[in-house]
Design a protein around this motif. Sequence first.
Motif, PDB file in Angstrom:
ATOM      1  N   LYS A   1     -45.940  15.874  27.941  1.00  0.00           N
ATOM      2  CA  LYS A   1     -45.769  14.436  27.803  1.00  0.00           C
ATOM      3  C   LYS A   1     -47.035  13.687  28.218  1.00  0.00           C
ATOM      4  CE  LYS A   1     -40.755  14.497  28.436  1.00  0.00           C
ATOM      5  NZ  LYS A   1     -39.619  13.987  29.213  1.00  0.00           N
TER       6      LYS A   1
ATOM      7  N   THR B   1     -45.439   3.443  24.061  1.00  0.00           N
ATOM      8  CA  THR B   1     -43.990   3.696  24.021  1.00  0.00           C
ATOM      9  C   THR B   1     -43.724   4.719  22.925  1.00  0.00           C
ATOM     10  OG1 THR B   1     -43.552   1.434  24.740  1.00  0.00           O
ATOM     11  CG2 THR B   1     -41.732   2.648  23.720  1.00  0.00           C
ATOM     12  N   PRO B   2     -43.222   5.906  23.231  1.00  0.00           N
ATOM     13  CA  PRO B   2     -43.100   6.984  22.233  1.00  0.00           C
ATOM     14  C   PRO B   2     -42.253   6.620  21.036  1.00  0.00           C
ATOM     15  CG  PRO B   2     -42.848   7.856  24.460  1.00  0.00           C
ATOM     16  CD  PRO B   2     -42.825   6.368  24.586  1.00  0.00           C
ATOM     17  N   SER B   3     -41.178   5.906  21.230  1.00  0.00           N
ATOM     18  CA  SER B   3     -40.264   5.641  20.110  1.00  0.00           C
ATOM     19  C   SER B   3     -40.842   4.672  19.079  1.00  0.00           C
ATOM     20  CB  SER B   3     -38.946   5.084  20.651  1.00  0.00           C
ATOM     21  OG  SER B   3     -39.183   3.875  21.367  1.00  0.00           O
TER      22      SER B   3
ATOM     23  N   GLU C   1     -39.105  14.902  22.144  1.00  0.00           N
ATOM     24  CA  GLU C   1     -37.764  14.337  22.206  1.00  0.00           C
ATOM     25  C   GLU C   1     -37.789  12.814  22.180  1.00  0.00           C
ATOM     26  OE1 GLU C   1     -38.949  16.537  24.260  1.00  0.00           O
ATOM     27  OE2 GLU C   1     -37.854  18.401  23.787  1.00  0.00           O
ATOM     28  N   GLU C   2     -38.770  12.198  22.813  1.00  0.00           N
ATOM     29  CA  GLU C   2     -38.821  10.735  22.907  1.00  0.00           C
ATOM     30  C   GLU C   2     -39.402  10.082  21.648  1.00  0.00           C
ATOM     31  OE1 GLU C   2     -40.996   9.752  26.383  1.00  0.00           O
ATOM     32  OE2 GLU C   2     -39.519  10.621  27.781  1.00  0.00           O
ATOM     33  N   TYR C   3     -40.022  10.849  20.788  1.00  0.00           N
ATOM     34  CA  TYR C   3     -40.647  10.293  19.576  1.00  0.00           C
ATOM     35  C   TYR C   3     -39.633  10.334  18.432  1.00  0.00           C
ATOM     36  CZ  TYR C   3     -45.031  10.610  22.153  1.00  0.00           C
ATOM     37  OH  TYR C   3     -46.026  10.452  23.099  1.00  0.00           O
ATOM     38  N   THR C   4     -38.662   9.496  18.572  1.00  0.00           N
ATOM     39  CA  THR C   4     -37.558   9.493  17.604  1.00  0.00           C
ATOM     40  C   THR C   4     -37.869   8.688  16.342  1.00  0.00           C
ATOM     41  OG1 THR C   4     -36.620   7.582  18.758  1.00  0.00           O
ATOM     42  CG2 THR C   4     -35.847   9.770  19.433  1.00  0.00           C
TER      43      THR C   4
ATOM     44  N   ASN D   1     -34.645  15.692  17.072  1.00  0.00           N
ATOM     45  CA  ASN D   1     -34.631  14.241  17.278  1.00  0.00           C
ATOM     46  C   ASN D   1     -35.446  13.471  16.225  1.00  0.00           C
ATOM     47  OD1 ASN D   1     -33.073  14.572  19.632  1.00  0.00           O
ATOM     48  ND2 ASN D   1     -34.914  14.843  20.891  1.00  0.00           N
TER      49      ASN D   1
END
Length: 472
Positions: free
Chosen positions: A17, A32-34, A53-56, A76
């Motif tokens: 990360k 911000t990953p998303s 997982e956070e990069y949706t 994801n």
Amino acid sequence: LPAWCPTAVLELYKITKEFLRNHCKQNKLYLTPSLNDTLYLHYKGFSVIESLEEYTGLRCLWFECNGLQRIENLQNQTELRCLFLQQNLIHTLQNLDPLAKLSTLNVSNNYIRVIQNISCLRELTTLQISHNKLERVCDVEELCHCPSLSVLDLSHNQLNDPEMITVLEKMPNLRVLNLMGNEVIKKIPNYRKSLIVRLKQLTYLDDRPVFPKERACSEAWATGGLEAERREMELWQTRERRKIQDGLDAMAAIRDSALKRRQAEDSAVDQNRLHEDANLPNLHSASRLKQIPQAMSNANEVDQARMPPVKLTPGDQKKIHKEPSWLKSESEDLLLMPGRDGPVTELIPDDEIETIILSDPPSLTINDLPDLEDVDTRYIPTVPQVFHPKIQVVSGTDSDSDLEPTLCDGLQRSFRFPEQARLIGVSAERMSIRDNDCLPSNQIAQAVDPEAGDALPTAEENTKKRLIEELD
């Protein structure tokens, strides 16, 4: 990586990360990953896809040129549209079920032997699987379950079975196909024509497009052989020539219509001009004739008011030229010529024509020359100058009374100064001449020539000798 590599080295090729955060910061992406829809992880040497997982919100993932062996950990990324996994170490297509919206998949330059697990990709339109290990028809049968697939790249594999065309025929939307670098091309008779005939939607085959003309000729070949193909080719050529000729005819028609329209406009303009000329007032009418002299006089008055007055000296002579009657009549006719609607040339009245004759410049006379006696003698150089008088000897036939005054005057002018007498060899005693005295002719001759005595030269001697020699 080999098993003997230490754990610290392996940690350098893992996706963490912290690495992703720094990577987004360096590439000016969102922290911000998303919020990120694109992630560039190519040429990093990663062997596993992880920590995403956070990069949706990803829509495009660049993961080529790494050491990836399996496709995994993409649960994801449900919004993913493009996945680039070329130039890796992938052997099997798997774990693609979560990617329901995937439209482009590139797995070229890997070690895939069987196309599988892609029937779940209902929106897949482009599949690039070149430079892999595909050989048999059963290795590509999965393609029949991808109805939306329109671009398929199977080049540079090991396909060698001509029956694979049956699989391609079951793909209703297949438009672009590339089979270059496979052995199956050599085993299919009339390869290009056969594929064009059997794949109805094909628009691009291998390295060049499929045009409607080629498709029509191929279909004619399939139904009637080479003769039908030749007739279809001639028909298409005739249509093309007719189309070109129609275009040329249309251009000629446009040109002709433009010429006719221009001629019509020119004729209309000419008619308008003739109509305007017909409506012009008659210049020969009495009122017009009365207005012309008045206009000329007014113009002359204006010109005289603008021109400065000419001052003539008393010595100038004035001469008035009268215009001839024939010239006057022609000038009047010029003023009264019909059809002249422009300005009329103005003529100057006869009584105002003036000719200035300048007097000749005065000529110089001898009286205008300066007097030599008035020259200031103070600036005459002191160097003695030698004068050479010319004495003319007159024959004795003339009377002495006529010669004596002339000779006396000449000697008085020639021997006025004693210095001049010495220069010519005459002594001061002989030249005791005053300004008002005059010597007789025999004494003058003796003064000039002492040896001559009192006798004067005769006429015969004078004819034999010259009248006189100039004394040097």
